[in-house]
Design an enzyme around this catalytic site. Structure first.
Site, short mmCIF file in Angstrom:
data_model
loop_
_atom_site.label_atom_id
_atom_site.label_comp_id
_atom_site.label_asym_id
_atom_site.label_seq_id
_atom_site.Cartn_x
_atom_site.Cartn_y
_atom_site.Cartn_z
N CYS A 178 8.40 1.75 0.51
CA CYS A 178 7.15 1.04 0.18
C CYS A 178 6.09 2.03 -0.30
CB CYS A 178 6.67 0.26 1.41
SG CYS A 178 5.16 -0.68 1.09
N CYS A 181 2.55 1.15 0.82
CA CYS A 181 2.30 1.45 2.24
C CYS A 181 2.12 2.95 2.46
CB CYS A 181 3.46 0.99 3.11
SG CYS A 181 4.02 -0.68 2.77
N ASP A 182 2.96 3.74 1.82
CA ASP A 182 3.06 5.15 2.22
C ASP A 182 2.58 6.15 1.18
OD1 ASP A 182 4.20 4.30 4.58
OD2 ASP A 182 6.27 4.52 3.87
#
Ligand code: FAD
Length: 359
Positions: A178, A181-182
């Protein structure tokens, strides 16, 4: 007596639905999933996808840093008197995924949610009340069926991985599925990164990562992208994206102290291999929604996601059955959007029951 609301799934969508349903006095029952080896391998143990990660930097309300200091300084002095209530010591700077999920679960339980740590194996949504058949891991059998007046499906999805042992070894230490997300984590900033995949979402992830990375290598098995023409154009025109055509990820390289340090790529047309230096390997080869147990019961799209049938509602093709979170959303796939639709599903279920005079 049938249950008023049964919630299947235990990610942000499921727990948010439970919090809202419990506060509406619907005494929700949550099936949070079973603790089995099979679920561990699939990545579908209770508490959902966030339980598989470390820092969560984008869930509102949990800024990293000294929250007590933020509460003192975040607003201009003129509005600070309104903060009097909030100005309490806050012990935890930032939050990680497993903590966030444990707190959501507890919050749901605090309002009276009941939780069963089993999977739902089968459903009959053509009968009313609906019939749900749970597993019984202790007896390796099935429990007696549960009857429900409404069902909220929040079973999420799981990111696809290639299944390499080195992927597993470096998950959360440079291997991610992701980018949104990261990607902004410090370990990826100004470093070369690898993205594996060739579809629209791979191009999106690679493009997104160029905001942080010094260089993004897109690794694709073929000599042209599967992505739409417009997305292909975007990737090929981006000076920070280098295409690695006809290549497959053979191994994630790294060590204990640094995590990921590179990737070994194998040619898909001859026997050549090459190594690229990289601080991260992002898999962008799709997701699998957790809907196998629903086949033939509720309308799914081609990829197996539940179809929401009315815009801005969590209704499904079966009246009284609602869907929330990633199981019905292949597009946003974020904790906060899952929580948002979990809230919507609980309100939809409550209003549906009220309209039938059942609540
Ligand atoms: P999920 O979190 O997918 O949870 C559903 C759960 O339901 C399953 O795990 C399982 O336990 C249970 N379940 C499944 N089938 C059954 C069944 N038949 N019976 C009973 N229970 C069942 N998002 C962010 O916003 N910020 C981040 O930093 C972030 N980091 C991420 C890091 C990783 C490694 C991953 C994989 C995802 C990350 N995401 C992040 C995405 C986020 O985790 C998801 O969008 C979110 O968890 C989706 O929530 P959900 O409630 O729909 O379902």
């Amino acid at each position: 007596m049938p249950e008023k609301v049964v919630i299947i799934g235990s990610g942000p969508a499921g727990w948010t639905a439970a919090i809202y349903a419990a506060r509406a006095n619907l005494q929700p029952l949550v099936f949070e999933g079973a603790i089995t080896e099979e679920n561990q391998i699939k990545g579908t143990l209770p508490l959902g996808q966030l339980n598989l990660t470390t820092e969560v930097e984008n869930y509102p309300g949990f800024p990293e840093g000294d929250s007590r200091e933020y509460l003192r300084t975040a607003l201009p002095p003129a509005v600070q008197p309104y903060l009097a209530q909030a100005n309490k010591p806050q012990p935890s700077p930032g939050i990680n995924g497993p903590e966030l999920m444990a707190l959501m679960r507890q919050q749901a339980i605090n309002f009276g949610t009941r939780v069963i740590t089993e999977d739902i194996l089968r459903v009959d949504l053509q009968r009313y009340p609906f019939i749900l058949v749970p597993s019984d891991t202790a007896d390796q059998a099935e429990r007696p069926p549960v009857e429900a007046l409404t069902v909220i499906i929040a079973t999420g999805a799981r990111a696809n991985y290639l299944g390499l042992p080195s992927e597993d070894q470096f998950k959360n230490r440079g291997v991610s599925a992701c980018a949104v997300c990261d990607g902004a984590l410090p370990r990826f900033r100004n470093k070369p990164l690898v993205v594996v995949g060739g579809g629209d979402s791979a191009v999106e992830e690679a493009t997104y990562l160029t905001k942080f990375a010094s260089q993004v290598y897109m690794v694709h098995r073929r000599d042209e992208l599967r992505a739409s023409k417009i997305m292909q154009g975007r990737a090929l025109a981006n000076p920070k994206i280098t295409m690695k055509w006809n290549r497959a990820l053979q191994e994630v390289l790294g060590n204990e102290s640094d995590g990921v340090t590179g990737a070994r790529l194998a040619s898909t047309v001859d026997k050549e291999t090459e190594e690229v230096a990289s601080s991260g390997v992002f898999l962008a080869i799709g997701h699998t929604p957790n809907t196998d147990f629903l086949r033939g019961q509720v309308e799914l799209d081609k990829a197996g996601y539940i179809r929401w049938t009315v815009p801005q509602r969590t209704y499904t093709s079966v009246e009284g059955v609602f869907a929330a979170g990633d199981v019905a959303d292949s597009y946003y796939r974020q904790a906060v959007t899952a929580a948002g639709t979990g809230c919507m599903a609980a309100l939809d279920a409550e209003r549906w029951l009220a309209a039938r005079g059942e609540h």
